[in-house]
Design a protein around this motif. Structure first.
Motif, PDB file in Angstrom:
ATOM      1  N   ILE A   1       0.824  -1.200   0.000  1.00 31.49           N
ATOM      2  CA  ILE A   1       0.000   0.000   0.000  1.00 31.49           C
ATOM      3  C   ILE A   1       0.866   1.261   0.000  1.00 31.49           C
ATOM      4  CG2 ILE A   1      -1.943  -1.138   1.139  1.00 31.49           C
ATOM      5  CD1 ILE A   1      -1.034   0.189   3.742  1.00 31.49           C
ATOM      6  N   GLY A   2       2.104   1.141  -0.468  1.00 36.74           N
ATOM      7  CA  GLY A   2       2.987   2.287  -0.467  1.00 36.74           C
ATOM      8  C   GLY A   2       2.489   3.452  -1.294  1.00 36.74           C
ATOM      9  N   ARG A   3       1.667   3.157  -2.316  1.00 34.93           N
ATOM     10  CA  ARG A   3       1.191   4.243  -3.166  1.00 34.93           C
ATOM     11  C   ARG A   3       0.044   5.015  -2.514  1.00 34.93           C
ATOM     12  NH1 ARG A   3      -1.020  -0.447  -5.067  1.00 34.93           N
ATOM     13  NH2 ARG A   3      -3.253  -0.496  -5.555  1.00 34.93           N
ATOM     14  N   TYR A   4      -0.506   4.481  -1.432  1.00 36.63           N
ATOM     15  CA  TYR A   4      -1.607   5.139  -0.762  1.00 36.63           C
ATOM     16  C   TYR A   4      -1.089   6.217   0.191  1.00 36.63           C
ATOM     17  CZ  TYR A   4      -4.641   1.364  -2.401  1.00 36.63           C
ATOM     18  OH  TYR A   4      -5.341   0.491  -3.175  1.00 36.63           O
TER      19      TYR A   4
ATOM     20  N   HIS B   1     -10.811   6.085  -5.428  1.00 36.09           N
ATOM     21  CA  HIS B   1      -9.700   7.044  -5.495  1.00 36.09           C
ATOM     22  C   HIS B   1      -9.251   7.453  -4.094  1.00 36.09           C
ATOM     23  CE1 HIS B   1     -11.541   7.364  -9.515  1.00 36.09           C
ATOM     24  NE2 HIS B   1     -10.296   7.547  -9.911  1.00 36.09           N
ATOM     25  N   TYR B   2      -9.042   6.468  -3.215  1.00 38.83           N
ATOM     26  CA  TYR B   2      -8.573   6.644  -1.838  1.00 38.83           C
ATOM     27  C   TYR B   2      -9.626   7.245  -0.917  1.00 38.83           C
ATOM     28  CZ  TYR B   2      -4.212   6.468  -4.547  1.00 38.83           C
ATOM     29  OH  TYR B   2      -3.226   6.126  -5.431  1.00 38.83           O
TER      30      TYR B   2
ATOM     31  N   GLY C   1     -21.478  11.471   4.438  1.00 43.55           N
ATOM     32  CA  GLY C   1     -20.356  12.055   3.719  1.00 43.55           C
ATOM     33  C   GLY C   1     -19.216  11.075   3.507  1.00 43.55           C
ATOM     34  N   SER C   2     -18.071  11.607   3.123  1.00 43.52           N
ATOM     35  CA  SER C   2     -16.902  10.778   2.816  1.00 43.52           C
ATOM     36  C   SER C   2     -15.652  11.404   3.404  1.00 43.52           C
ATOM     37  CB  SER C   2     -16.738  10.633   1.300  1.00 43.52           C
ATOM     38  OG  SER C   2     -16.509  11.891   0.699  1.00 43.52           O
ATOM     39  N   ILE C   3     -14.614  10.575   3.529  1.00 45.45           N
ATOM     40  CA  ILE C   3     -13.322  11.009   4.065  1.00 45.45           C
ATOM     41  C   ILE C   3     -12.238  10.690   3.043  1.00 45.45           C
ATOM     42  CG2 ILE C   3     -11.685  10.840   5.974  1.00 45.45           C
ATOM     43  CD1 ILE C   3     -13.922   9.616   7.655  1.00 45.45           C
TER      44      ILE C   3
END
Length: 232
Positions: A144-147, A173-174, A191-193
């Motif tokens: 998960i390094g790209r996150y 998209h994360y 909602g979203s985070i």
């Protein structure tokens, strides 16, 4: 470095070579693998037509440390990196032969199997709980390094909040948002985070209008809770 896809003929030949390598490895162990459902130069997917159980082997990172995943009803119940291809073959052969998780761990101790997976094997979890456990389980072995660095923290904080835990987690998209229904159907609630690479979080209202930036995951979760409609 630019990735250049292999020509179809070369890719097919490489996939066949990997399949042959798997068969040789299995034969050397006195085992038989079923024919892969899908095969590439760096991975093989196996499907039990009777039970629907799946297993896969991936060597995209290291041929010497292949990744293994065992799945049932869309959920990953065990995964890990085998010490070699033989270890991966032992795990897949046992799973596809119908062994339970404890027995598979006996021949493949490198696998990570959480308590919830053993519980799910005994009595299936409901779809929402399974969705959470499935996603959280990926953080143990997945690259998960790209996150953003706080991606896992966001999931764990939302999971720890009882009102959000009753909703299924969905990512895009994360961004983490919540559904009133488990996969594969989604009905967005609240909602979203979105975690950012600087450690902060963006919280969007349920209609996608207002966006608030906060410094901590606790603030982000609190804002999402405030935005939940009545009854949730």
């Amino acid at each position: 470095m630019t990735y250049t896809p292999a020509e179809p003929a070369a890719a097919a030949a490489a996939a066949a070579a990997f399949g042959a390598e798997l068969d040789r490895t299995a034969a050397g162990l006195g085992l038989t693998l079923p024919a892969p459902d899908r095969l590439s130069q760096s991975g093989a997917d196996f499907l039990d037509q009777g039970t629907g159980d799946r297993a896969w082997i991936r060597t995209w990172v290291s041929r010497a440390r292949p990744a293994v995943s065992l799945r049932r009803a869309g959920a990953t119940l065990a995964n890990g990196h085998a010490p070699n291809l033989a270890g991966a073959v032992r795990a897949v052969a046992a799973w596809q032969a119908g062994a339970d998780l404890a027995a598979v761990r006996g021949v493949a101790p490198f696998l990570i199997v959480h308590d919830w997976a053993f519980a799910h094997e005994r009595e299936p979890l409901d779809g929402v709980e399974l969705a959470w456990r499935h996603r959280l389980g990926h953080f143990d072995t997945r690259l998960i390094g790209r996150y953003p660095p706080n991606f896992r923290t966001m999931f764990e904080a939302a999971f720890a909040e009882p009102r959000l835990r009753r909703l299924a987690p969905v990512t895009s998209h994360y961004m983490l948002w919540f559904s009133a229904t488990p996969p594969p159907d989604h009905r967005k609630i609240g909602g979203s985070i979105e975690p950012r690479h600087d450690g902060s979080f963006l919280v969007r209202s349920r209609r996608g209008g207002d966006t608030v930036e906060v410094a901590t995951v606790e603030e982000a979760v609190a804002l999402v809770l405030e935005g939940l409609p009545p009854g949730y």
